[in-house]
Structure formats: structure tokens, C-alpha cells
Design an enzyme around this catalytic site. Structure first.
Site, PDB file in Angstrom:
ATOM      1  N   GLY A 152     -19.950  10.980  75.004  1.00  0.00           N
ATOM      2  CA  GLY A 152     -21.241  11.670  75.056  1.00  0.00           C
ATOM      3  C   GLY A 152     -22.354  10.781  74.571  1.00  0.00           C
ATOM      4  N   THR A 154     -24.227  10.968  71.979  1.00  0.00           N
ATOM      5  CA  THR A 154     -24.259  10.671  70.544  1.00  0.00           C
ATOM      6  C   THR A 154     -23.153   9.679  70.187  1.00  0.00           C
ATOM      7  OG1 THR A 154     -24.896  12.992  70.307  1.00  0.00           O
ATOM      8  CG2 THR A 154     -24.519  11.765  68.275  1.00  0.00           C
ATOM      9  N   GLY A 224     -19.753  17.717  78.341  1.00  0.00           N
ATOM     10  CA  GLY A 224     -19.699  16.476  79.122  1.00  0.00           C
ATOM     11  C   GLY A 224     -18.383  16.337  79.875  1.00  0.00           C
ATOM     12  N   GLU A 230     -10.482  14.569  74.225  1.00  0.00           N
ATOM     13  CA  GLU A 230     -11.076  14.608  72.883  1.00  0.00           C
ATOM     14  C   GLU A 230     -10.195  15.417  71.943  1.00  0.00           C
ATOM     15  OE1 GLU A 230     -15.850  14.246  73.908  1.00  0.00           O
ATOM     16  OE2 GLU A 230     -14.962  16.225  73.747  1.00  0.00           O
ATOM     17  N   LYS A 248     -27.934  21.105  67.502  1.00  0.00           N
ATOM     18  CA  LYS A 248     -26.586  21.599  67.828  1.00  0.00           C
ATOM     19  C   LYS A 248     -26.086  22.666  66.847  1.00  0.00           C
ATOM     20  CE  LYS A 248     -26.211  18.552  71.158  1.00  0.00           C
ATOM     21  NZ  LYS A 248     -25.242  17.500  71.184  1.00  0.00           N
TER      22      LYS A 248
HETATM   23  O1  LIG Z   1     -17.426  16.405  76.796  1.00  0.00           O
HETATM   24  C1  LIG Z   1     -18.271  15.976  76.062  1.00  0.00           C
HETATM   25  C2  LIG Z   1     -18.151  15.919  74.605  1.00  0.00           C
HETATM   26  O2  LIG Z   1     -17.503  17.020  74.047  1.00  0.00           O
HETATM   27  C3  LIG Z   1     -19.430  15.575  73.869  1.00  0.00           C
HETATM   28  O3  LIG Z   1     -19.053  15.119  72.630  1.00  0.00           O
HETATM   29  C4  LIG Z   1     -20.354  16.740  73.669  1.00  0.00           C
HETATM   30  O4  LIG Z   1     -20.641  17.322  74.914  1.00  0.00           O
HETATM   31  C5  LIG Z   1     -21.656  16.311  72.998  1.00  0.00           C
HETATM   32  O5  LIG Z   1     -22.316  15.416  73.821  1.00  0.00           O
HETATM   33  P1  LIG Z   1     -23.728  14.797  73.456  1.00  0.00           P
HETATM   34  O6  LIG Z   1     -23.534  13.943  72.254  1.00  0.00           O
HETATM   35  O7  LIG Z   1     -24.105  14.018  74.676  1.00  0.00           O
HETATM   36  O8  LIG Z   1     -24.650  15.944  73.195  1.00  0.00           O
END
Ligand SMILES: O=C[C@H](O)[C@H](O)[C@H](O)COP(=O)(O)O
Length: 361
Positions: A152, A154, A224, A230, A248
Site C-alpha cells: 500500500g 503507506t 488494496g 498480508e 484511518k
Molecule cells: O490491500 C492493501 C493493504 O491492506 C493496505 O495496507 C491498506 O489498504 C492500506 O493501504 P494504504 O496505506 O495505501 O492506505
């Protein structure tokens, strides 16, 4: 004078607009006023027009105002907060500034003071906040560790930082376990040595983002699309550090009103979708097949594991999370869901007022 005060005088609501107007208009006008008043009261060096000019320049140019704001970074502090299993917050135990983000060697650390000082008005973008959280998490990585590499926007910053530290020699002998094909590609491109759970069934530390974090440190992940890998990697880790920006944080899982993803087999996906909705009928649950690609974007989204994703949207709290999890996993056709219950050991949240590190005891 705090910028927020001037902005409040103007009756403005949007914080970024407030700050921009305060920095670019209110402060310069105040500066002109103060210097003119000081001149009128003969507080300045008599007849030294250059001195007056330089003072006016300092107080009125946007760059000077910006420098003033950067100096006020001293108010940007980090709180290390310990959270008990029951979710109660204890008193912050330490406070330092953001050295890793702004921190380049240019930062004057003598300006840094504890979080009990003023609130900084400096605005960071959402991506900058993600980077702050990610860099903080990488401080927990030690040489010789097997590290779960999240997926993702982050987690990407954390992977970048680990690679940077490996190349500079500050970290050595790291083995990364990627949680998706895309993270695998990123890590390969950065030269991070990789392995998998077959060869390294115990992971020392995993760093990953999340879509929602509730007050008990339960998560929603997988918007994502990478929730299955994960969850496999993060269930095998001794320490799981979650990195998020403050957007979040939710009061309860599903509370953002956005998707809680469930990975399912493609076979008869509509049947599985209806059964998922039926499980949470009282919570007003609506399921949607995730789509991507195709000429009209109507093709089903396919995960790294060849599966589909049903995104569940809740109108109300779904109730006990473990019961909900068990019910979902009992459905034949479901592979895994995106609720990560009681898995995070540390949550790092970067917000406009600082970064907090919360450990589950
Ligand atoms: O499948 C994606 C993952 O779980 C990501 O860690 C989650 O969606 C957070 O993503 P981002 O850091 O882009 O908000």
C-alpha cells in the site's frame, strides 16, 4: 502569535485555507503594523532606513512567514503511549520531534522541545503523514531481522526506507517477506534480499498500513487487494507494526462506511455475495464485487491468488468481531476477510499534531 487565532478571527472553517490565509496575508499585515508602530514610537534605530526595510522584508515575505512556521516545528511532537489490553490509554511517556521526516541534517534539533509546548500550525499532506509513520516504524527494524514488508501507499515508504538503510550500511542482513506481488517487485527493484514463509516461517517484525484502526487496535485491511498474503505474513510475525495517518482511525470496525473486503473463490461469486450480505442483514450490509480493468472497468478484480473480492459496506456496527469473523470464515467459498482482529502489537499514527506510538501490552 498562533496562526490559528488569526484564522478564527476571520471565521474560517477549513484548516488548510485558514493556515494559508493566516500565513500569506494576516501575518504579513500584522508584521507591517508592528514595524510601522515601532518606527512611529521611535523604537527603531533613528534614521536607519535600511534596518527598517530589512525588518519589513522579514515580516512580510511569504518565505519568511514559512520559515517562521518551520521553526515552529518544535511543537511537533511525538507521544509514546502505552495501551493496555483493555484499550485504556495511559499517560504519554516520552516526547520528541519529527527528526526522521524533516530530519535531515538541516534540522536544528536544539529547537525541539516536548509535546507539552505549543501546537504547531505546519500542515503536512496525507502522503507526508504516511511517510512520517512509516519512517518511525523502520526505527524498530534491526540488522539480521526477517521483516514482513507490507503493501500500500503507506507501507511503500517503509520499504523504501529499509532499502535506503541497507544501502547505507546502517542495516545489515535483512530478509524481507513481501505481502504482495507489487511489494515483491518494489523490494526487488530496491535490492532488498527476499524470502518467503516456507523458508522463514517465523517473521521478526512486520510493517504494514491499514484502512481502518479501531480503539482496540483491530484493523480493516485489503482495500488494496492484498489481505490474504498480508494476513498470512502478519499472523506469523512476533511484532506487527501498523502505520497509518490519522484519517484511518474509526470508532468501530466498518465505521468509515467504506469497504471491508472479503476474498472469495470466483466460482458462483454472486451466491457467496448474497450469503455474506445475509450474515449481516441487521447491520444493513451491502456487498459489491470489486471490479477493475476491462474496457469499461467492469471486469472482476483478481487478487494475487487468482480470487475475487467482495467489498462489504455496513450501515451499523456489525457487533462482536470474533463472531463476525467466524461466521464469514464458515462460508464455503470464502478464502479470508480483511478484519485483522487482535493482531497488531503496535500502531503508529501520524497526525497533524504529532506521531503517536501505541503498544499493546
Ligand atoms: O490491500 C492493501 C493493504 O491492506 C493496505 O495496507 C491498506 O489498504 C492500506 O493501504 P494504504 O496505506 O495505501 O492506505
Amino acid at each position: 502569535m498562533p496562526l490559528l487565532v488569526e484564522a478564527e478571527w476571520l471565521g474560517l472553517k477549513d484548516k488548510e485555507t485558514e493556515h494559508s490565509i493566516a500565513r500569506l496575508f494576516v501575518l504579513p499585515l500584522l508584521g507591517i503594523g508592528v514595524v510601522t508602530l515601532a518606527d512611529w514610537m521611535n523604537f527603531l534605530l533613528e534614521g536607519d532606513h535600511m534596518y527598517t526595510f530589512v525588518l519589513l522584508l522579514q515580516y512580510t515575505t511569504p518565505s519568511a512567514v514559512l520559515l517562521g512556521a518551520i521553526a515552529s516545528l518544535r511543537g511537533y511532537a511525538e507521544e509514546a503511549i502505552c495501551m493496555s489490553k483493555s484499550g485504556q490509554l495511559n499517560t504519554p511517556s516520552m516526547a520528541v520531534a519529527y527528526p526522521q521526516f524533516f530530519g535531515t541534517k538541516k534540522v536544528d534539533t536544539s529547537l525541539m522541545v516536548s509535546s507539552s509546548s505549543s501546537v504547531s500550525p505546519v500542515i503536512l499532506s496525507q502522503d507526508e503523514l504516511k511517510k512520517v509513520a512509516a519512517y518511525k516504524a523502520v526505527e524498530f527494524v534491526e540488522s539480521g531481522m526477517v521483516v514482513g514488508l507490507g503493501t500500500g501507499s503507506t507501507a511503500k515508504h517503509a520499504v523504501d526506507k529499509i532499502a535506503e538503510l541497507l544501502h547505507s550500511g546502517k542495516l545489515k542482513n535483512i530478509v524481507g517477506i513481501p505481502t504482495s506481488k507489487i511489494t515483491h517487485e518494489q523490494a526487488v527493484s530496491l535490492g532488498i534480499p527476499l524470502s518467503d514463509l516456507n523458508k522463514h516461517p517465523i517473521v521478526d517484525l512486520a510493517i504494514d498500513g491499514a484502512d481502518e484502526v479501531d480503539p482496540q487496535m483491530n484493523l480493516v485491511k485489503g482495500r488494496g487487494g492484498s489481505l490474504l498474503r498480508e494476513k498470512m505474513v502478519e499472523a506469523a510475525t512476533k511484532k506487527f507494526i501498523v502505520i497509518v495517518d490519522e484519517s484511518k482511525l474509526v470508532n468501530y470496525i466498518g465505521g468509515s462506511g467504506l469497504a471491508m473486503p472479503v476474498e472469495i473463490v470466483p466460482f458462483c461469486w454472486e451466491f457467496t455475495l448474497k450469503r455474506l450480505e445475509m450474515l449481516f442483514i441487521e447491520a444493513g450490509c451491502v456487498g459489491k464485487l470489486r471490479t477493475a480493468g476491462g474496457s469499461g472497468g467492469e471486469e472482476p478484480y483478481v487478487t494475487d491468488n487468482g480470487n475475487y473480492i467482495i467489498d462489504l459496506y455496513f450501515k451499523k456496527d456489525m457487533g462482536d468481531l470474533k463472531d463476525a469473523s467466524d461466521a464469514i470464515l464458515r462460508l464455503a467459498g470464502v478464502v479470508e476477510h480483511g478484519m485483522f482482529i487482535d493482531m497488531a502489537t503496535t500502531v503508529i499514527v501520524a497526525g497533524k499534531l504529532g506521531v503517536s506510538v501505541t503498544n499493546k501490552l
